[in-house]
Design an enzyme around this catalytic site. Sequence first.
Site, PDB file in Angstrom:
ATOM      1  N   LYS A 284       1.065  -1.079   0.083  1.00 27.84           N
ATOM      2  CA  LYS A 284       0.091  -0.220   0.047  1.00 27.84           C
ATOM      3  C   LYS A 284       0.758   1.217  -0.042  1.00 27.84           C
ATOM      4  O   LYS A 284       1.924   1.459   0.702  1.00 27.84           O
ATOM      5  CB  LYS A 284      -0.752  -0.035   1.197  1.00 27.84           C
ATOM      6  N   ARG A 358      -9.600 -12.253   2.253  1.00 27.53           N
ATOM      7  CA  ARG A 358     -10.660 -13.169   1.704  1.00 27.53           C
ATOM      8  C   ARG A 358      -9.704 -14.595   1.857  1.00 27.53           C
ATOM      9  O   ARG A 358     -10.437 -15.542   2.031  1.00 27.53           O
ATOM     10  CB  ARG A 358     -10.971 -12.792   0.472  1.00 27.53           C
TER      11      ARG A 358
END
Length: 510
Positions: A284, A358
Amino acid sequence: MTALTLSTAAAPGLRADAIVVGVAKGSASKSGDLVVAPGAEAVDHAYDGRLAGLLETLGASGAEGELTKLPAPAGFKAPLVVAVGLGAEPGEDAGYDTEALRRAAGVAARALAGSKKAAFALPVEDSGAVGAIAEGVLLGAYAFDAYKEGDAKAKNGKAPLGEAALLGGKPRDAAHKDALARAVAVAEELNRARDLVNTPPNDLTPEAFAAVAQAAAKEHGIKVQVLDDKALTKGGYGGILGVGGGSEAKPRLVKLSYTHPEADKHLAFVGKGITYDSGGISLKPAGHNETMKCDMAGAAAVFAAVVAAARIGLKVNVTGWLALAENMPSGSAVRPGDVLRMFSGKTVEVLNTDAEGRLVLADALWAASAEEPDAIVDVATLTGAMMLALGSRTFGVMANDDAFRTALHEAAEEVGEPAWPMPLPEHLRKGMDSSVADIANMGERMGGGLVAGLFLREFVADGITWAHLDIAGPAFNEGGAFGYTPKGGTGTAVRTLVRLAELTAAGELG
Ligand code: BES
Ligand code: MN
Ligand code: ZN
């Protein structure tokens, strides 16, 4: 935490630092003037019935969140009256909205930081109001100052309100006492979830989180099992291991089992517990990683809900699964292009290592499925897309069953947690087709929150009712405190999960 009591004492003689009263915008029939809410009659009487007028002079309107302070009337032991806005006055036969009471109590408790004792003279029509006011006080008084030292602590760190007496609460009424005990259990565990979210990631590693869960489980008679990285390797938990592989702090899967001897339903809660999300090799950029210690808020909510259910003694079995890992870039980190073999046996092509939630949830969902619970609910700070869709105060609810999605949405609204149903459009599934594996961990960018939900659905065993709460928006409050919500970790979804467990225990659900 703030000590709470139900009190039949009369306001004038009370030894306290302040007396809290409610004010509302009068309903149309009463010409829209400010009205003093029930519960504060004695206070108003001591002002010769002029409290509403005095408050109007001071600029009060009764709007939610508004706070007005004025000197207590002559003869009162307490020096200060604090008036909090409750919004619109309810109609003829209706009581004050519980969420308005919860927020008002929270606003007052927050404003009274540094005080030793306050009395709350808010409208208490039933045990529901007792619970709401108690929750509002305990949640609003929350402060996180574990990392403030010396001068900083002295400057910013007013101690939370020490003691609160709820006037009008009946200390001998079973329903009032139960409502108070429930509120204390839920708020204490919710505040612990906030603490976990606020704890910096250099201290809250997966191992440290697991240790906190173990200690709490022991204290409250909950069975706990912790799989460390060796056990995860042996068991084939490729998703959790893949995500945690880049960090020095090794991953954990924690299973908390609360059982009640007379339960006939079983719920499983699954939480995303990324103790820090750097994005991994798909790193990020600055500006997107400063608050990523909050990426374990789902696991914190699940942990809090299971412990609260145990403390209340709900007649339902609840299993909590905490999927704990730190997502870091390193020579041992999972790469974009890697294929992971998941606990379910499916293979996943990792196209973006920042879509890590996920992956850990997939393993935990499959593990939860193996016990064949009546329903599974996962909670996760899963996607920035859900935040774009619903803003920073509302979480998204997706499910493989329309009735269950509605039940969760309604449970959330009932406890004052803004939530909204979101679809799982079938056409978005093919965007995750992989040329090398069973599925990829990324799909179309548009509708990213729904794509993530569709991914998770593949790891819930056939025939099991499942819902997914994407709490990326409300998990961490980057703005100022409001109502009973502080800056930082909010503890969102805890109360929805507890409510779901209560409804299930009462047989009011499926
Ligand atoms: N933890 C983030 C989601 C998030 C973003 C939570 C902002 C709270 C605030 C998650 O792991 C993530 O990085 N998601 C990606 C997925 C994408 C790479 C498919 C996202 O939303 O950008
Ligand atoms: Mn991520
Ligand atoms: Zn994440």
